[in-house]
Each structure stands twice: as C-alpha cells, then as structure tokens.
Design an enzyme around this catalytic site. Structure first.
Site, PDB file in Angstrom:
ATOM      1  N   TRP A   1       0.807  -1.285   0.061  1.00 17.86           N
ATOM      2  CA  TRP A   1      -0.036   0.330   0.038  1.00 17.86           C
ATOM      3  C   TRP A   1       0.959   1.297  -0.067  1.00 17.86           C
ATOM      4  CZ3 TRP A   1      -4.251  -1.602  -1.894  1.00 17.86           C
ATOM      5  CH2 TRP A   1      -4.679  -2.910  -1.710  1.00 17.86           C
TER       6      TRP A   1
ATOM      7  N   ASP B   1      -1.314   6.848   6.054  1.00 16.30           N
ATOM      8  CA  ASP B   1      -2.271   6.181   5.857  1.00 16.30           C
ATOM      9  C   ASP B   1      -2.304   5.083   7.017  1.00 16.30           C
ATOM     10  OD1 ASP B   1      -3.988   3.980   5.201  1.00 16.30           O
ATOM     11  OD2 ASP B   1      -2.678   3.160   3.515  1.00 16.30           O
TER      12      ASP B   1
ATOM     13  N   LYS C   1     -11.738  -1.902   8.136  1.00 20.44           N
ATOM     14  CA  LYS C   1     -10.740  -2.641   8.961  1.00 20.44           C
ATOM     15  C   LYS C   1     -11.343  -2.335  10.538  1.00 20.44           C
ATOM     16  CE  LYS C   1      -7.650  -2.473   5.369  1.00 20.44           C
ATOM     17  NZ  LYS C   1      -7.773  -3.636   4.835  1.00 20.44           N
TER      18      LYS C   1
END
Ligand code: PLP
Length: 353
Positions: free
Chosen positions: A99, A166, A190
C-alpha cells in the site's frame, strides 16, 4: 459452531454495530424509513454524520483547526488526492509494503517524491529505521500498519516535517497525537465500519491550492461538511455505531490495551509452538495483522492446518499471496475469546503431529 472472523478487511465488526445497523435498515431513527432509502439531507441523517464527526474528534482528541471528512473512493483514492492537495514542492515517502508502494506511485503522478527508505529488499518484513527526511519536504508520508506483511509503526516518527499517514488498518487501535499530522486517512473497512467510506482528518490551514478538480479538492468537502455529493450513508451510520461502542468501552486507551493483550497471546503461541514461526522482525510486529507460517520442517502441513483451523470455526486466516502461510487480523472488534480459540487450535494441531 461459533465462527471467528480473522479477515483482513472487510473484517469483523462489533455485534452492537451490526445489530444497530440491522435495526436501521428496517426502521431508521423512528422515521418508518430504512437508512438505505432516506435522504442524506434529512435532519435524521445529518444528526448521524454530525455525531460521527464529533465522536472521532472526541476519541482521537483532534485539536482545533482540523476537519474530519467522510469520503468515497477508498484509501486508494487518498493515495492521489492527498498529494494533489498537499504536495507543492517535494514530498518524502517511506516504502514499507504494497500500500505504501501504491501511495508512492500515485504521488509521483503529482510531483517530486523522495523515497527515503524501503524494506522491499526483504519482502517488507521490517520497518526501516535509519533514514533522513529532507527539511524542505512538504510532508512525510508513511503507512502506520502494513496490512499485508504484518508490520506496524507504533511510535509516531519524529522527522522534522509534518506527517501524513495511511492509518487504514490500525486507525483507532491506539491514541495518536493528531497535532503532529497534516493529514490522516483510513478506509473504514478494518477498524470502524463496512467498506465504502474513508475517513480523512486534515488540517484546514494547509489547504491553499487552487483550481483542483472539485471532487478531489479537500476544500470542497470541508466547506460542504462531506455533503458536496451523496455520501456513503449506510457505512457512515455503521461507523457511528462502532464509535459509540468504542466510547462505551472506555476509548482508545482501552482499545490499545485490548490490542496489546490479544497480539501478545497469539505471538507467544507462534513463538512457543514448534510448528510455526512469525514472518517479520519481532520489534516491528503488528498488533492488528499477525502473519505466520509453518516452520520449514513442517511446511507440507500448511494446507492441513488451514483445513483443521477452518473446521474449528477460524475464518479468514489464509495469508496474503505475497507472504503465504497465515494471517490472523485482530482488529478492535475481535474478542479475546477469538484469539484464545485460535491459540487452542494451534496447540491441538501440534499434538496431532
Ligand atoms: N492502505 C492500507 C494500509 C490497506 O490495508 C488497504 C487495503 O487493504 C488500502 C490502503 C487500500 O484501501 P482501499 O481498498 O479502501 O482503497
């Protein structure tokens, strides 16, 4: 049989959040309408987004001068939207996983990006520590938790420039000092809610770029209270239920304590059990995504353990294809008993070998 959801995302939500969402799908806030069909301009939905906003600010102790936004497009859109808004001269990034790598790729489409360090050399099994960030960087971007590889940066980096992060997969799992950040973003799916909404916390006075495409300009969403276009109403509603649940349980310090205990329980068993081993540097182990594989001499038992665990109600423990083996995601809503059940399953399997 009781099932335990270890998926990495979308992932486990609290029974409270799911129960309240189910009720609101039938009848939202006593309106006789479903949350699925009511206008986002209704006063009842406005109350939902206002309360969700206020609870994020309260739980994370967000200082004055920041705005909380609820946006579509996933964390992946933020990989581009963030530099588009904040990168003026140069930005520094650290490459700690897939990511982070994707975020770097998108930032390079916007401007000058310096990658200060990478752990790609060892399949992202550690977090680089020795790096310098140029003082003239607009910001330093990092990924606090690397969902795929199971590493986490728990201590906020001190690099001398504003931070952007992030936090998709460890958002709200422990307190953070928001004042050190220009921007934090997290896909909700999440630790906060279902897929479909991304939470962005951005410092308002840094939003000075002009002429950006309307939907990609943070200022649009700040001005319109995340209501410039139709927001993801249902995911925001479920996020609110999760936030209420976090508050009820005692807030982020309690979440952190729970996370520490659950992760320790599982890592202790991985280290004790002769069949398994962890995949990352011990000091960088994630509390949220615990990655492990069979020890080399038992490698052929991989599928057998997976089936064994599945038969005991363990769902979603297959490791990501870039790592193999197993990954147990222990987000906030995972009860301690879920981890105990997985540990018991590992012990029982050991006895069969
Ligand atoms: N960042 C992290 C740390 C992730 O774990 C993920 C997805 O798993 C993403 C970004 C991409 O999120 P999305 O699918 O919401 O775009």
């Amino acid at each position: 049989m009781k099932k335990y959801n270890f998926y990495a995302g979308p992932s486990i939500l609290s029974p409270f959040a799911i129960g309240e969402t189910a009720k609101a799908v039938e009848n939202f806030a006593g309106t006789g309408l479903s949350i699925l069909e009511i206008s986002h301009r209704s006063k009842e939905f406005q109350a939902v987004i206002d309360e969700a906003n206020a609870l994020i600010k309260e739980l994370l102790e967000v200082p004055e001068g920041y705005e909380v936004l609820f946006l579509g497009g996933g964390a992946s859109l933020q990989f581009y939207m963030l530099p588009l808004n904040l990168l003026k001269n140069k930005a520094s990034y650290i490459d700690t996983g897939t990511w982070a790598h994707n975020a770097i790729g998108q930032a390079k489409l916007v401007g000058n990006v310096e990658v200060v360090a990478s752990s790609a050399d060892k399949n992202y099994t550690y977090i680089p520590k020795d790096y310098k960030v140029a003082a003239d960087s607009d910001y330093f971007h990092y990924t606090s938790n690397n969902t795929i590889y199971g590493t986490e940066t728990l201590k906020t980096p001190e690099v001398g420039v504003p931070l952007c992060c992030d936090m998709s997969s460890d958002f709200m799992s422990h307190p953070v000092d928001v004042s050190k950040f220009d921007c934090i973003y997290a896909g909700a799916q999440k630790n906060v809610g279902p897929a479909g909404v991304t939470i962005v916390i951005v410092k308002k006075d840094i939003l000075t770029k002009e002429g950006l495409p309307t939907m990609l300009d943070y200022q649009t969403h700040v001005k319109k209270g995340s209501m410039f276009n139709t927001p993801p109403c249902l995911p925001i509603f479920t996020c609110l239920q999760t936030l209420k649940w976090y508050k009820e349980l005692g807030g982020l310090k309690v979440m952190e304590q729970r996370a520490i205990e659950k992760a320790a329980m599982l890592y202790d068993e991985i280290d004790r059990n002769r069949l398994f081993k962890g995949t990352v540097a011990v000091e960088d182990r994630s509390r949220m995504n615990v990655c492990f594989v069979m020890n080399d001499e038992y490698a052929e038992l991989n599928d057998q353990f997976f089936e064994f665990a599945k038969g005991k109600g363990m769902v979603g423990i297959k490791g990501h294809r870039s790592v193999g083996g197993f990954r147990a995601s222990l987000y906030n809503a995972m009860p301690k008993e879920g981890v105990e059940a997985l540990v018991a399953c590992m012990k029982e399997f050991e006895k069969t070998v």
